[in-house]
Scaffold this motif. Structure first.
Motif, PDB file in Angstrom:
ATOM      1  N   PRO A 119       0.811  -1.239   0.000  1.00 24.74           N
ATOM      2  CA  PRO A 119       0.000   0.000   0.000  1.00 24.74           C
ATOM      3  C   PRO A 119       0.835   1.275   0.000  1.00 24.74           C
ATOM      4  O   PRO A 119       0.493   2.244  -0.687  1.00 24.74           O
ATOM      5  CB  PRO A 119      -0.827  -0.133   1.283  1.00 24.74           C
ATOM      6  CG  PRO A 119      -0.988  -1.615   1.471  1.00 24.74           C
ATOM      7  CD  PRO A 119       0.333  -2.197   1.025  1.00 24.74           C
ATOM      8  N   ASP A 120       1.953   1.294   0.750  1.00 26.15           N
ATOM      9  CA  ASP A 120       2.768   2.507   0.786  1.00 26.15           C
ATOM     10  C   ASP A 120       3.422   2.776  -0.563  1.00 26.15           C
ATOM     11  O   ASP A 120       3.600   3.933  -0.955  1.00 26.15           O
ATOM     12  CB  ASP A 120       3.832   2.405   1.886  1.00 26.15           C
ATOM     13  CG  ASP A 120       4.797   1.251   1.673  1.00 26.15           C
ATOM     14  OD1 ASP A 120       4.332   0.139   1.380  1.00 26.15           O
ATOM     15  OD2 ASP A 120       6.020   1.458   1.798  1.00 26.15           O
ATOM     16  N   GLU A 121       3.764   1.714  -1.293  1.00 28.37           N
ATOM     17  CA  GLU A 121       4.353   1.885  -2.612  1.00 28.37           C
ATOM     18  C   GLU A 121       3.306   2.361  -3.612  1.00 28.37           C
ATOM     19  O   GLU A 121       3.600   3.153  -4.509  1.00 28.37           O
ATOM     20  CB  GLU A 121       4.971   0.562  -3.078  1.00 28.37           C
ATOM     21  CG  GLU A 121       6.179   0.157  -2.254  1.00 28.37           C
ATOM     22  CD  GLU A 121       6.620  -1.264  -2.513  1.00 28.37           C
ATOM     23  OE1 GLU A 121       7.829  -1.538  -2.393  1.00 28.37           O
ATOM     24  OE2 GLU A 121       5.761  -2.131  -2.810  1.00 28.37           O
ATOM     25  N   GLN A 122       2.069   1.874  -3.476  1.00 25.78           N
ATOM     26  CA  GLN A 122       0.997   2.333  -4.350  1.00 25.78           C
ATOM     27  C   GLN A 122       0.792   3.832  -4.200  1.00 25.78           C
ATOM     28  O   GLN A 122       0.608   4.557  -5.183  1.00 25.78           O
ATOM     29  CB  GLN A 122      -0.302   1.592  -4.022  1.00 25.78           C
ATOM     30  CG  GLN A 122      -0.294   0.125  -4.409  1.00 25.78           C
ATOM     31  CD  GLN A 122      -1.576  -0.587  -4.009  1.00 25.78           C
ATOM     32  OE1 GLN A 122      -2.200  -0.249  -3.005  1.00 25.78           O
ATOM     33  NE2 GLN A 122      -1.986  -1.561  -4.792  1.00 25.78           N
ATOM     34  N   ALA A 123       0.837   4.316  -2.949  1.00 22.83           N
ATOM     35  CA  ALA A 123       0.604   5.735  -2.699  1.00 22.83           C
ATOM     36  C   ALA A 123       1.777   6.591  -3.159  1.00 22.83           C
ATOM     37  O   ALA A 123       1.597   7.621  -3.819  1.00 22.83           O
ATOM     38  CB  ALA A 123       0.340   5.957  -1.211  1.00 22.83           C
ATOM     39  N   ALA A 124       2.998   6.179  -2.841  1.00 21.44           N
ATOM     40  CA  ALA A 124       4.173   7.004  -3.126  1.00 21.44           C
ATOM     41  C   ALA A 124       4.575   6.979  -4.595  1.00 21.44           C
ATOM     42  O   ALA A 124       5.043   7.979  -5.137  1.00 21.44           O
ATOM     43  CB  ALA A 124       5.352   6.547  -2.270  1.00 21.44           C
ATOM     44  N   LEU A 125       4.402   5.829  -5.242  1.00 25.86           N
ATOM     45  CA  LEU A 125       4.920   5.657  -6.598  1.00 25.86           C
ATOM     46  C   LEU A 125       3.834   5.576  -7.659  1.00 25.86           C
ATOM     47  O   LEU A 125       4.131   5.452  -8.847  1.00 25.86           O
ATOM     48  CB  LEU A 125       5.786   4.392  -6.660  1.00 25.86           C
ATOM     49  CG  LEU A 125       6.936   4.336  -5.654  1.00 25.86           C
ATOM     50  CD1 LEU A 125       7.656   3.008  -5.758  1.00 25.86           C
ATOM     51  CD2 LEU A 125       7.898   5.486  -5.863  1.00 25.86           C
ATOM     52  N   GLY A 126       2.567   5.615  -7.245  1.00 26.18           N
ATOM     53  CA  GLY A 126       1.477   5.544  -8.213  1.00 26.18           C
ATOM     54  C   GLY A 126       1.377   4.199  -8.884  1.00 26.18           C
ATOM     55  O   GLY A 126       0.979   4.105 -10.048  1.00 26.18           O
ATOM     56  N   MET A 127       1.729   3.135  -8.168  1.00 25.31           N
ATOM     57  CA  MET A 127       1.717   1.800  -8.738  1.00 25.31           C
ATOM     58  C   MET A 127       0.365   1.139  -8.517  1.00 25.31           C
ATOM     59  O   MET A 127      -0.214   1.237  -7.439  1.00 25.31           O
ATOM     60  CB  MET A 127       2.816   0.941  -8.112  1.00 25.31           C
ATOM     61  CG  MET A 127       4.203   1.488  -8.358  1.00 25.31           C
ATOM     62  SD  MET A 127       5.462   0.439  -7.617  1.00 25.31           S
ATOM     63  CE  MET A 127       6.945   1.334  -8.069  1.00 25.31           C
TER      64      MET A 127
END
Length: 260
Positions: A207-215
């Motif tokens: 989830p943190d990568e989805q938010a920070a990197l738009g993945m």
């Protein structure tokens, strides 16, 4: 009272494992494209709607949706639901090559902007420890969010320096947050002959990568290992980037195997 479509669809699930059959039914509907029930970008019915329409259990629905994701036909967005995957726009090629200019090495595709670097001390674990090859040793880790201003592509980058190397090359310990090109120069100045290899894997983003990197659905992870003339790992660089926004491009240089 269920309609004819729901009854016919439910009957199709009686002959084979239900989750596979449900996934196939939904996949066939998705394959109809813009003219079908589930065009690209549309939201699939909720779990409750699917279990009522096809007279299956909630677990069957979840397994079927997971199968659609595995097939690359659907993506799930936390708190929003599951959507039919759209064909991605043309991805931006990130050149993973190194260019030699005199005594310096430069990245083939340098990212042009970086947020504040965070430096931490810890122990190498998991993949990083395996790549260093010297156990769960102490390390210095520099972490940064990097952005390519030309394309808007965002990525997370880690540089991991084993303590034994930092002891040998004090400049690394003084500036572990330096740009990779500068770290290569420090190692070269210290008398190391550098060679490199890289490994690429993929997984679902956290989830943190989805938010920070738009993945959305798939994250590419590269690990570049810098070695000395004896094959000892000096640095490990990790890059995490969305597979939907970027591709990785490499120049292949033929090598001559060492004679044993």
């Amino acid at each position: 009272m269920p309609g004819r479509h729901s009854t016919d669809a439910a009957q199709q699930l009686h002959s084979e494992p239900r989750y596979r059959q449900l996934a196939r039914i939904l996949a066939n509907a998705i394959a109809e494209g813009e003219e079908g029930e589930y065009p690209p970008g549309s939201q699939l019915p909720s779990e409750t709607e699917l279990l009522e329409r096809y007279a299956v259990s909630r677990n069957t629905v979840r397994q079927a949706v997971a199968e659609l994701r595995r097939m690359g036909l659907a993506v799930s967005q936390q708190g929003k639901g599951t959507y039919v995957r759209q064909e991605p726009e043309q991805t931006h090629a990130i050149k993973r090559t190194l260019i030699r200019k005199g005594k310096r090495l430069e990245l083939g595709h340098p990212f042009t902007k970086a947020e504040t670097v965070t430096v931490t001390r810890g122990h190498a674990r998991g993949t990083i420890a395996h790549l260093i090859g010297r156990g769960a040793m102490h390390t210095l880790t520099a972490e940064r969010l990097i952005i390519d201003e030309e394309t808007g592509v965002r990525a997370a980058a880690l540089t991991v320096i084993p303590f034994d190397i930092a002891d040998e090359v004090p400049a690394l310990a003084e500036r572990p947050d330096a740009h990779p090109e500068e770290l290569y120069a420090m190692l070269t100045t210290a008398g190391h002959t550098l060679s490199f290899w890289e490994n690429v894997t993929a997984r679902t983003p956290r989830p943190d990568e989805q938010a920070a990197l738009g993945m959305a659905d798939t994250i590419l992870i590269t690990h570049r290992v810098t070695e000395d003339q004896d094959g000892r790992a000096l640095l490990v660089e990790e890059l995490r980037i969305s597979a939907e926004s970027a591709s990785l491009s490499y120049r292949i240089t033929p090598t001559t195997p060492k004679r044993g």
